[in-house]
Design an enzyme around this catalytic site. Structure first.
Site, PDB file in Angstrom:
ATOM      1  N   CYS A   1      24.361  30.781   1.033  1.00 38.34           N
ATOM      2  CA  CYS A   1      24.381  31.500  -0.246  1.00 38.34           C
ATOM      3  C   CYS A   1      24.465  30.566  -1.453  1.00 38.34           C
ATOM      4  CB  CYS A   1      25.547  32.479  -0.280  1.00 38.34           C
ATOM      5  SG  CYS A   1      25.390  33.833   0.882  1.00 38.34           S
TER       6      CYS A   1
ATOM      7  N   CYS B   1      29.967  32.693   1.464  1.00 42.48           N
ATOM      8  CA  CYS B   1      29.625  34.015   1.992  1.00 42.48           C
ATOM      9  C   CYS B   1      29.797  33.998   3.511  1.00 42.48           C
ATOM     10  CB  CYS B   1      28.210  34.411   1.593  1.00 42.48           C
ATOM     11  SG  CYS B   1      26.921  33.303   2.191  1.00 42.48           S
TER      12      CYS B   1
ATOM     13  N   ARG C   1      18.771  42.854  -0.514  1.00 42.94           N
ATOM     14  CA  ARG C   1      17.563  43.505  -0.001  1.00 42.94           C
ATOM     15  C   ARG C   1      17.878  44.949   0.404  1.00 42.94           C
ATOM     16  NH1 ARG C   1      14.245  39.891   4.267  1.00 42.94           N
ATOM     17  NH2 ARG C   1      14.138  38.519   2.460  1.00 42.94           N
TER      18      ARG C   1
ATOM     19  N   CYS D   1      21.581  37.641   0.216  1.00 39.89           N
ATOM     20  CA  CYS D   1      20.165  38.007   0.010  1.00 39.89           C
ATOM     21  C   CYS D   1      19.816  39.250   0.823  1.00 39.89           C
ATOM     22  CB  CYS D   1      19.239  36.872   0.431  1.00 39.89           C
ATOM     23  SG  CYS D   1      19.379  35.364  -0.531  1.00 39.89           S
TER      24      CYS D   1
ATOM     25  N   CYS E   1      19.921  34.250   2.706  1.00 36.48           N
ATOM     26  CA  CYS E   1      21.334  34.172   3.071  1.00 36.48           C
ATOM     27  C   CYS E   1      21.879  35.590   3.286  1.00 36.48           C
ATOM     28  CB  CYS E   1      22.113  33.453   1.979  1.00 36.48           C
ATOM     29  SG  CYS E   1      22.169  34.355   0.416  1.00 36.48           S
TER      30      CYS E   1
END
Length: 176
Positions: free
Chosen positions: A130, A104, A48, A44, A41
């Site tokens: 998300c 999100c 990252r 995410c 998502c």
């Protein structure tokens, strides 16, 4: 302990260990995405990016650990770990307490001068939701595991920064 942390911050080993852990986590994320077919998502992808910040800080620190460049690495490390904690906390709250009013973004928003989602779409394009729970291990979702990891990175970063005024001992690790 603070002298030991200062000594570690002036050697390549600790910086390379941090780079190895961040790289292992990045490769694990890519494994989840491309082999297990979990859809990352927007949060995410931002998490990252925070992890790439930790990796970048570790590589900068490993380049010249005895020079003032390590202070630049520490600032990047602190910022990336702090943002990682913020993002994973927000992601955890979205998963634990889903609401149709708290969601999100639909797309990742990178600066125009750094369109990572267009340069490396295999890594930086978000296609998941998300609030969707896709994976858990020992009863914890992925954002909860990352929250613990980023908190650990942040605590160690704060301790390393606090240790900088303390002089490192002039002996090797085997006490000769």
């Amino acid at each position: 302990m603070l002298r030991f942390l200062n000594q570690c911050s002036q050697g390549r080993g600790a910086w390379l260990l941090m780079a190895f852990t961040a790289l292992a986590l990045e490769l694990t994320a890519l494994w989840f995405q491309h082999v297990m077919l979990l859809k990352p998502c927007v949060l995410c992808i931002y998490e990252r990016c925070a992890l790439f910040g930790v990796l970048g800080a570790a590589l900068i620190g490993a380049i010249a650990p005895k020079t003032p460049l390590r202070y630049v690495a520490m600032v990047i490390w602190l910022y990336s770990a702090f943002r990682g904690v913020q993002l994973t906390y927000e992601h955890t709250m979205l998963q634990l307490y889903p609401s149709p009013f708290a969601t999100c973004d639909f797309m990742v928003r990178f600066p125009e001068w750094l369109p990572l989602d267009k340069w490396v779409p295999q890594v930086f394009v978000a296609s998941g939701d998300c609030a969707e729970r896709q994976w858990d291990f020992l009863g914890l979702e992925m954002p909860q595991w990352l929250l613990g990891i980023f908190i650990a990175y942040l605590i160690v970063a704060v301790l390393v920064v606090i240790s900088q005024p303390f002089k490192a001992k002039k002996r090797d690790l085997f006490g000769r």
